[in-house]
Design an enzyme around this catalytic site. Structure first.
Site, PDB file in Angstrom:
ATOM      1  N   SER A 252      16.507  38.119   5.752  1.00 14.37           N
ATOM      2  CA  SER A 252      17.658  38.693   5.059  1.00 14.37           C
ATOM      3  C   SER A 252      18.754  39.102   6.023  1.00 14.37           C
ATOM      4  O   SER A 252      18.493  39.602   7.122  1.00 14.37           O
ATOM      5  CB  SER A 252      17.222  39.918   4.253  1.00 14.37           C
ATOM      6  N   CYS A 253      20.007  38.943   5.592  1.00 20.60           N
ATOM      7  CA  CYS A 253      21.142  39.447   6.364  1.00 20.60           C
ATOM      8  C   CYS A 253      21.145  40.963   6.402  1.00 20.60           C
ATOM      9  O   CYS A 253      21.893  41.572   7.174  1.00 20.60           O
ATOM     10  CB  CYS A 253      22.462  38.942   5.779  1.00 20.60           C
ATOM     11  N   SER A 254      20.326  41.591   5.565  1.00 18.67           N
ATOM     12  CA  SER A 254      20.245  43.051   5.512  1.00 18.67           C
ATOM     13  C   SER A 254      19.086  43.610   6.319  1.00 18.67           C
ATOM     14  O   SER A 254      18.830  44.814   6.276  1.00 18.67           O
ATOM     15  CB  SER A 254      20.124  43.515   4.051  1.00 18.67           C
ATOM     16  N   HIS A 376      29.688  44.537   6.949  1.00 18.98           N
ATOM     17  CA  HIS A 376      28.482  44.341   6.131  1.00 18.98           C
ATOM     18  C   HIS A 376      27.842  45.670   5.739  1.00 18.98           C
ATOM     19  O   HIS A 376      27.972  46.124   4.598  1.00 18.98           O
ATOM     20  CB  HIS A 376      27.494  43.458   6.883  1.00 18.98           C
TER      21      HIS A 376
END
Length: 473
Positions: A252-254, A376
């Site tokens: 995940s980008c998170s 982000h």
């Protein structure tokens, strides 16, 4: 149509698909109702959430992309879809959605038309399903452009969607994809041909989407930084960081990429981290990690998004860490292009920074975002909510996640108020047109009926009175 006419076979193929989808969308809109749009969205939700199909999609995703793990993909497919369906259940997207007698404005929801969705290999089922649900909820049709490794997963997902459509008498052409083999030329032409582009994936794809000439909603790069201050509940903070970092092998980008710990609790944090399967790699050994993680200047595919044992073997760490190690935390103090650990790693590897106090931690986080991931999100584990507000006031970020497992919180959670999504807009800091999680509102447009109202023109002294008193006329 042929190459002599300037149209290659693959471009003609895209044109044919878009024409089919456009015809289906016009019929869908012509017979549109909220009940129809809701039913279509639920059909897609069940296509991915039904347990047998969910498992098949998760297994196929791991097999074909080599990224993530099956149990977590099953969880992601289920929870992301369930959360989205909860979010949109009572949302009106057809007909009159607001009627304000004070302004005299009536607002009517209208479909955008044909959506072109560019989706990544990290979530080859969950992300397209999310986009398809939002598109159909708004009365649109959609063409999905998967990454090369995500083609098989996307084909299978669409077969499940079409099976559900057949039960309801819905047109299969409402949801199609660019057929294999995928290519940049096909995706580029799709983006130039549809009515709106939704793009999640590499920054190269994002740039192409935002410069294709079609209105585009694209999202920025992640490089999540989390601060742990001296007021944090360390046991809870470390448990959340570990669970978040390891989920789906950090696809995940998170996923947390850097953790900044305040000096007075640093040693206690490291001890708590060890209890959760996090092994400390001292700064003196960081060069070895960097050499194996970026052997040729690119992330090592034997490391990224792999299970812990494979990751450790590829980094030469199997016999250097305790048994049961789930992730690595590498001590570092540098930031920028010459310090690759300060960027996104897509693996069970954290960069661990030590800060004298909260103010220094905030400064380090700001420098990391300036290097990568601006807009982000950041996270903080603290008992002082004012510090979370300070991050939101001073850092170039669209989200500050407070005392939560970052991966589970950023894209919406059943325990916070963010909309469920797999795509996070990063505002102007990340070069995006949106600063919110991608959601249903990005898949509709509105027509306003504007009526005359009583005169509402202020006198000059009402507007400038206070200003004149201070500055003069």
């Amino acid at each position: 149509m042929n190459a002599q006419d300037g149209i290659t076979p693959e471009i003609a193929e895209v044109d044919h698909i878009v024409a089919r989808v456009r015809a289906a969308q016009k019929a869908y809109e012509a017979s549109g109702s909220q009940a129809l749009y809701d039913k279509a969205a639920l059909a897609v939700g069940w296509a991915i959430m039904e347990s047998t199909r969910n498992r098949a999609l998760a297994e196929l995703a791991v097999e074909t992309t080599g990224l993530g793990n099956v149990p977590d993909k099953i969880t992601k497919n289920h929870r992301k879809t369930l959360g989205l369906l909860r979010d949109i259940a009572e949302v009106k997207t057809c007909g009159i959605i607001s009627d304000d007698p004070t302004t005299g404005i009536t607002e009517i929801a209208r479909p955008i038309g044909v959506i072109g969705a560019v989706v990544p290999s990290t979530n080859p089922a969950a992300t397209p399903a999310n986009n398809i649900i939002n598109a159909l909820k708004g009365g649109n049709a959609i063409v999905v452009a998967p990454s090369p490794k995500g083609v098989t997963s996307c084909e299978t997902l669409l077969s499940f969607v079409h099976a559900e459509f057949d039960k309801l008498g819905l047109d299969r052409d409402l949801v199609l994809m660019i057929p294999a083999p995928g290519s940049k030329a096909k995706t580029q032409h799709l983006m130039e041909t549809v009515d709106r582009v939704i793009c999640t994936g590499s920054q190269n794809n994002v740039h192409r989407a935002q410069s294709c000439g079609t209105p585009a909603v694209a999202v920025g790069a992640g490089n999540v930084t989390v601060i742990v201050d001296e007021t944090a509940d360390l046991t809870a903070a470390v448990a959340k960081i570990a669970a978040s970092k390891c989920f789906d092998n950090a696809t995940s980008c998170s996923s947390e990429n850097s953790v900044i710990v305040v000096d007075t609790v640093y040693d206690a944090f490291v001890a708590a981290m060890a209890a959760e399967g996090g092994a400390l790699v001292p700064a003196s050994d960081s060069d070895g990690i960097i050499a194996r993680l970026w052997p040729d200047g690119r992330l090592n595919r034997s490391v990224i998004a792999q299970d812990a044992d494979k990751m450790l073997a590829a980094l030469g760490m199997s016999d250097k860490v305790p048994e049961g190690t789930k992730f690595l935390a590498v001590e570092i103090d540098g930031i920028g292009p010459d310090h690759p650990l300060s960027g996104e790693k897509l693996s069970r590897v954290l960069a661990l920074y030590r800060a004298a106090d909260f103010e220094e931690a905030k400064s380090v986080a700001s420098r990391i975002l300036a290097h990568q991931g601006a807009g982000h999100s950041v996270g903080i584990h603290t008992s002082d909510d004012a510090r979370a507000v300070a991050l939101g006031r001073d850092l170039p970020t669209c989200r500050v996640i407070v005392n939560q497992a970052h991966t589970f919180a950023t894209g919406g959670s059943f325990t916070n108020g963010l909309p469920f999504s797999l795509s996070m807009g990063c505002g102007s800091w990340g070069g995006n047109s949106i600063d919110t999680n991608l959601h249903w509102r990005h898949f509709v447009q509105t027509t306003k009926i504007v009526r005359e109202t009583p005169l509402n023109e202020p006198r000059l002294d009402e507007v400038f009175g206070d200003y004149w008193a201070e500055a003069g006329q």
